[in-house]
Every structure is written in structure tokens, then in C-alpha cells.
Design a protein around this motif. Structure first.
Motif: not given
Length: 230
Positions: A126-128, A79-84, A58-68, A177-183
Motif C-alpha cells: 500500500r502506498n502511504v 521519499l517513497d513510503e509503502f506499507e508492506v 528495522l523490525g521483526r514483524p510476523a506474517v500478516g503484520e504490516p510494516f513501513k 509499475f507504480g501505484i498512487n497514494p492510498s492504493s
């Protein structure tokens, strides 16, 4: 000297010059590469080395570059959505003593397998999405040395759990353990690779597992080296 003798001498000299020129041309043509002896073009490295065979990259991000990561489930349309973001990968260094303080024998670092070294993959999650969701790196990543993929073992995941306990004490709930949106919260993976090797990529599956009954999950191939890409 008669005019006939002069003419003969001139003709002889001209003939000799032509022979020398012809020989030189033949020698030169003999050293020129023919089409059949051309040097083959250099092969282009595969940009997806490290991804599981058959996986969609889906992509080839660099270290420090967020992806979804977008994670779907068969029993619901939600759907569960995270920014990693993969922040860093450290290999061959002692594990964090703050994490080891939560071990059964506090402060004691268990030795890696013979000929192996520990690598710690540090990430921020980050939970988005729209609701509480959980995600763990335990069964969803590999650390790769070129085309050889290393997954966390059960004992590696236990060590990663020590990092989770430490951050929980700091008020940062582990994403498993689960995190809330925007956390957002830190996530760590511990992986063993051979001593002397340097990892080149991290594969992060866009799911909770690397592979399901439906096949290999798509994911992101995080680049640990400078690829020169824009």
C-alpha cells in the motif's frame, strides 16, 4: 562384663560410626559437580539470523503484520513510503494456474532446478506516501532457511511476472509499475530453495535493492515461525 570392658566397646562402636560417616561424606563430595565442571549455559538464538551481514534490522514483524518501507533517493529529497504485509509463503506446491495461463506456453509450469522447490511469497503493498511510487520485490527480498539466504533468479522473476499479469487483468496494477497514494496491490516473489527445507524468515529491504554502492540496505526480518514474542 566389667565397666572398663563396656566403656571400651562403646568407644569402639563410636569410632566405627565416625569412620562410616566420614567415608559417606567423602563419597558424596566426590559426586558433586565442581565449579570447573559446571554445565555451560544454553546459548540464546540470534534473533537476526537471516538478515544480511551488517544490515540494520528495522523490525521483526510476523506474517500478516504490516510494516513501513521508507525509500530515499540521492537525487531528490522526496521519499517513497509503502506499507508492506507478507501474507503467506507457500513451498513445494504447484504455481497458481491462473498465473501460468499467461505463460508463453499457457498452463505449463517450468520445472525448478534439480533438487529445488518453488516457494511463492505473497505480499500486499500500500502506498502511504504523497505521490505515485513504485516498488518491486524482485531485487529487494531474500527467503531464508536459518542463516542461508535465497534470492529470486531471473527465471524466478519471470514467473513472478506472470502473477503480476494475472492481477493486472483483475484491475490491480503491479507495484513495480507504480501505484498512487492510498492504493494497494498484491506483489509476489518466486524463490527456489532445496526440497525438504522450510523457510524461517523473509528479509525485505527498505529500498529497491538489497545492497547499493553505499552498502547493505536496512530492512525487516519477517518471522515465518512462532517465536513466542509478544
Amino acid at each position: 562384663m566389667s565397666s572398663r570392658a563396656s566403656t571400651s566397646a562403646a568407644l569402639g562402636a563410636a569410632s566405627a560410626l565416625l569412620m562410616v560417616t566420614a567415608c559417606a561424606a567423602a563419597t558424596s563430595s566426590g559426586t558433586t559437580s565442581s565449579p570447573n565442571s559446571a554445565v555451560p549455559a544454553a546459548t540464546t538464538p540470534d534473533p537476526d539470523v537471516g538478515a544480511p551481514p551488517g544490515a540494520e534490522v528495522l523490525g521483526r514483524p510476523a506474517v500478516g503484520e504490516p510494516f513501513k518501507l521508507t525509500i530515499g533517493y540521492s537525487d531528490t529529497s522526496a521519499l517513497d513510503e509503502f506499507e508492506v504485509t507478507v501474507d503467506e509463503v507457500r513451498c513445494g506446491e504447484p504455481l497458481d494456474p491462473k498465473a501460468l495461463a499467461h505463460a508463453a506456453a499457457p498452463g505449463t509450469e517450468p520445472p525448478p532446478e534439480e533438487g529445488k522447490q518453488y516457494c511463492v511469497v505473497s505480499m500486499e503493498i500500500r502506498n502511504v506516501g504523497k505521490s505515485e511510487a513504485d516498488w518491486s520485490a524482485d531485487d529487494a527480498i531474500t527467503l531464508n532457511v536459518d542463516d542461508t539466504a535465497y534470492s529470486p533468479t531471473q527465471s524466478d522473476n519471470e514467473l513472478a511476472g506472470l502473477y503480476a499479469q494475472y492481477w493486472s487483468d483483475q484491475g490491480k496494477t503491479d507495484p513495480s509499475f507504480g501505484i498512487n497514494p492510498s492504493s494497494r496491490s498484491p506483489e509476489h516473489a518466486v524463490v527456489q530453495i532445496p526440497v525438504g527445507d522450510e523457510p524461517t524468515t523473509v528479509w525485505v529491504a527498505s529500498g529497491n535493492l538489497l545492497e547499493t554502492i553505499d552498502g547493505v540496505e536496512p530492512g525487516y526480518l519477517v518471522q515465518l515461525r512462532d517465536t513466542g514474542r509478544s
